[in-house]
Design a protein around this motif. Sequence first.
Motif, PDB file in Angstrom:
ATOM      1  N   ASP A 175      -6.214  -2.914   2.061  1.00  0.00           N
ATOM      2  CA  ASP A 175      -6.660  -1.871   1.121  1.00  0.00           C
ATOM      3  C   ASP A 175      -6.117  -2.189  -0.269  1.00  0.00           C
ATOM      4  O   ASP A 175      -5.071  -1.702  -0.681  1.00  0.00           O
ATOM      5  N   LYS A 176      -6.850  -3.017  -1.001  1.00  0.00           N
ATOM      6  CA  LYS A 176      -6.379  -3.447  -2.321  1.00  0.00           C
ATOM      7  C   LYS A 176      -6.389  -2.306  -3.332  1.00  0.00           C
ATOM      8  O   LYS A 176      -5.541  -2.256  -4.235  1.00  0.00           O
ATOM      9  N   ALA A 177      -7.347  -1.392  -3.206  1.00  0.00           N
ATOM     10  CA  ALA A 177      -7.379  -0.253  -4.118  1.00  0.00           C
ATOM     11  C   ALA A 177      -6.098   0.563  -3.990  1.00  0.00           C
ATOM     12  O   ALA A 177      -5.535   1.023  -4.997  1.00  0.00           O
ATOM     13  N   ASP A 233     -15.185  -8.066  -8.328  1.00  0.00           N
ATOM     14  CA  ASP A 233     -14.794  -6.874  -7.577  1.00  0.00           C
ATOM     15  C   ASP A 233     -13.299  -6.615  -7.725  1.00  0.00           C
ATOM     16  O   ASP A 233     -12.857  -5.466  -7.904  1.00  0.00           O
ATOM     17  N   TYR A 234     -12.540  -7.674  -7.642  1.00  0.00           N
ATOM     18  CA  TYR A 234     -11.082  -7.574  -7.742  1.00  0.00           C
ATOM     19  C   TYR A 234     -10.685  -6.975  -9.093  1.00  0.00           C
ATOM     20  O   TYR A 234      -9.892  -6.021  -9.165  1.00  0.00           O
ATOM     21  N   ALA A 268      -8.138   1.361 -11.217  1.00  0.00           N
ATOM     22  CA  ALA A 268      -6.816   1.926 -10.971  1.00  0.00           C
ATOM     23  C   ALA A 268      -6.144   2.371 -12.263  1.00  0.00           C
ATOM     24  O   ALA A 268      -5.254   3.222 -12.241  1.00  0.00           O
ATOM     25  N   GLU A 290       0.802  -1.218   0.000  1.00  0.00           N
ATOM     26  CA  GLU A 290       0.000   0.000   0.000  1.00  0.00           C
ATOM     27  C   GLU A 290       0.841   1.278   0.000  1.00  0.00           C
ATOM     28  O   GLU A 290       0.306   2.367  -0.219  1.00  0.00           O
ATOM     29  N   GLU A 333     -11.512  -3.282  -9.373  1.00  0.00           N
ATOM     30  CA  GLU A 333     -10.536  -2.398  -8.746  1.00  0.00           C
ATOM     31  C   GLU A 333      -9.286  -2.261  -9.610  1.00  0.00           C
ATOM     32  O   GLU A 333      -8.688  -1.177  -9.696  1.00  0.00           O
ATOM     33  N   SER A 370      -3.277   1.191  -6.883  1.00  0.00           N
ATOM     34  CA  SER A 370      -2.858   2.560  -7.193  1.00  0.00           C
ATOM     35  C   SER A 370      -1.345   2.704  -7.112  1.00  0.00           C
ATOM     36  O   SER A 370      -0.726   3.417  -7.909  1.00  0.00           O
TER      37      SER A 370
END
Length: 268
Positions: free
Chosen positions: A169-171, A221-222, A229, A146, A225, A175
């Motif tokens: 926090d995968k988002a 969902d994965y 990004a 992250e 995201e 990023s």
Amino acid sequence: MGRLDIHGADQSTLVELDADLLRERVDALYTQFTSVPADELHFEIGRGLTEALGYSLDDLALVPDEALSAFAGVGHHMDLAELEPGQRVLDIGVGSGTDTIIAARHVQGTGHVTGVDPTDAQATRIRLAAERAGLSNVSVLAGRAEALPIDDGSVDVVISNGVLNLVPDKAAAFSEIIRVLAPGGRAAISDIVSREPIGVRARCNVNLWAECVAGAEPIDDYMGELKAAGLELVALRVNPAYEFRPGRASSAADRWGVHSISFAAVLP
């Protein structure tokens, strides 16, 4: 102290999870697992797993035995990385160092591989393995997915194996991958996803997080995201050879369809 908001599958239930405790538990497991008897782990490790997942024998011949014996990845993606001499590679979560060493061999002396890992034990292990392999184009930095300790646009290829599912926090992790990739860069990743949303009680179980179950997101969902990004998916495959050993993790995985995938994505 960090807190994570965890929603139930219907989004109506909200509870908090201690993010710092979660990270501590995950770090502890992956620091100590090589000293735990293999039959006590919830996952298989070692050379047999690499072969089952599809690693080429030519690539495995490049890796010292001590790295192969500690391999704990969830898939094979080195072919999807399409590595070439001279490229700059980032390995998020070095683990045993197997992927790091294979990548360093492929990019040769004109390229470089940087590993990022939060645990001192893993970082020390890969440094020693690289030295024993006679590699001078490998470095390891302390850090998390992250908040990567890497300059903007300084990486040609990002690789990672079974790590992002452990990231709360995968988002933010996606990023960061976007931030460090140079234009036209590529990501080749193996990870754990689910068929259905994980139940809220399981999502709050730090042990199931450490066992690569509770942090799995539904694959739609994965990938959403990933797209949000700014990465464009170019290849995706399921890894049926990866299985959880019978026990708590296996039962939970069966319930929500938790499984392994490998994919490649590019930064347009």
